[in-house]
Design an enzyme around this catalytic site. Structure first.
Site, PDB file in Angstrom:
ATOM      1  N   LEU A 211      21.840 -37.435 -23.154  1.00 43.10           N
ATOM      2  CA  LEU A 211      20.696 -38.293 -23.469  1.00 43.10           C
ATOM      3  C   LEU A 211      20.327 -38.189 -24.939  1.00 43.10           C
ATOM      4  CD1 LEU A 211      18.726 -37.202 -20.305  1.00 43.10           C
ATOM      5  CD2 LEU A 211      19.884 -39.400 -20.642  1.00 43.10           C
TER       6      LEU A 211
ATOM      7  N   HIS B 296      21.279 -27.923 -12.964  1.00 44.03           N
ATOM      8  CA  HIS B 296      22.551 -27.588 -13.612  1.00 44.03           C
ATOM      9  C   HIS B 296      23.208 -26.449 -12.838  1.00 44.03           C
ATOM     10  CE1 HIS B 296      25.479 -27.336 -16.809  1.00 44.03           C
ATOM     11  NE2 HIS B 296      25.351 -26.026 -16.750  1.00 44.03           N
TER      12      HIS B 296
HETATM   13  C1  GRF Z   1      25.399 -31.121  -8.837  1.00 42.17           C
HETATM   14  O1  GRF Z   1      26.357 -30.131  -8.740  1.00 42.17           O
HETATM   15  C2  GRF Z   1      24.430 -30.815  -9.936  1.00 42.17           C
HETATM   16  O2  GRF Z   1      24.229 -29.456 -10.121  1.00 42.17           O
HETATM   17  C3  GRF Z   1      25.107 -31.412 -11.129  1.00 42.17           C
HETATM   18  O3  GRF Z   1      25.725 -32.579 -10.645  1.00 42.17           O
HETATM   19  C4  GRF Z   1      26.012 -32.426  -9.271  1.00 42.17           C
HETATM   20  C5  GRF Z   1      25.399 -33.602  -8.545  1.00 42.17           C
HETATM   21  O4  GRF Z   1      25.739 -33.605  -7.189  1.00 42.17           O
HETATM   22  N1  GRF Z   1      24.155 -31.660 -12.175  1.00 42.17           N
HETATM   23  P1  GRF Z   1      25.117 -34.730  -6.235  1.00 42.17           P
HETATM   24  O5  GRF Z   1      25.468 -36.072  -6.836  1.00 42.17           O
HETATM   25  O6  GRF Z   1      23.647 -34.503  -6.186  1.00 42.17           O
HETATM   26  O7  GRF Z   1      25.779 -34.520  -4.925  1.00 42.17           O
END
Ligand code: GRF
Length: 227
Positions: free
Chosen positions: A107, A123
């Site tokens: 971003l 994260h």
């Molecule tokens: C997750 O592992 C999150 O930690 C990361 O992206 C992934 C998203 O997974 N930022 P989802 O699309 O919510 O299943």
């Protein structure tokens, strides 16, 4: 005794408005949307916004009756232009909270500043360890005995804002990035709803660059859950 009936259902205009940004499967988005639907009548998911037209999360949001907007970043000539378009779309919902749930875009500073203090991200690492991509692989390669996931407020530096909550996941013998990712994701679905609930209830805030719960600074790790 106070027998005044609970003030629900609230008029839509009085509800806290949440906008969720996704790029992929949307499993975190679903857990948050279900939390809001089932437990937070004072809030609503105004929209799910996705930059990937083929993302599986779009259909999941629609199945939950949530309005979706697709803004393909490939239709813009620059990161800045895309973020301006995204801000316009988000601002039309006048959101109280923006939830990044697997939104795979870096971003721009203008974008982040606009929503600072009301934008959360998840994260898959114990931040500040392993900012960026391939976190599970990196934790395994480093021989870490524990790994995990962090919810944090978003600030201008990627994956760097103040932590709100972390879940620690043990690394097991024989783990590969996929098995570790699966166990971490189970915890994502535990901690992200907790953070969103705190925010909607007015308990979570960012003050002077720190995450605060009930106006008290959280530790640098955020609240830490051991699993
Ligand atoms: C997750 O592992 C999150 O930690 C990361 O992206 C992934 C998203 O997974 N930022 P989802 O699309 O919510 O299943």
């Amino acid at each position: 005794m106070n027998d005044t009936p609970a003030p629900y259902p609230l008029e839509d205009a009085e509800k806290s408005r949440v906008v969720i940004l996704i790029s992929g499967t949307g499993s975190n988005m679903v857990t948050i949307a279900e939390l809001i639907r089932d437990e937070l009548p004072e809030a609503e998911v105004s929209a799910v916004i996705c930059n990937e037209p083929e993302a599986a999360g779009i259909q999941k949001a629609r199945s939950l009756g949530i309005h979706t907007d697709i803004i393909d970043h490939r239709g813009f000539t620059s990161r800045e232009e895309f973020d301006v378009g995204l801000m316009r779309t988000i601002d039309a919902y006048d959101p109280d909270l923006i939830v990044l749930a697997g939104f795979m875009r870096i971003l721009t500073p203008d974008f982040v500043r606009r929503y600072e203090g009301r934008m959360l991200n998840i994260h898959p690492s114990l931040l500040p360890k392993y900012q960026g991509l391939h976190t599970h692989k990196r934790a395994l390669e480093a021989g870490d005995s524990e790994h995990g996931v962090t919810v944090h407020f978003v600030t201008e530096v990627l994956d760097d804002g103040p932590n709100v909550i972390q879940a620690v996941v043990p690394v097991l013998d024989g783990d590969d990035p996929q098995s570790l990712q699966k166990r971490v994701q189970l915890q994502e679905h535990v901690i992200y709803p907790i953070a969103v609930k705190w925010f909607i209830e007015g308990r979570l805030s960012m003050q002077k660059g720190q995450s605060c719960l009930d106006n008290k600074p959280l530790p640098p790790t955020g609240l830490k859950l051991d699993t």
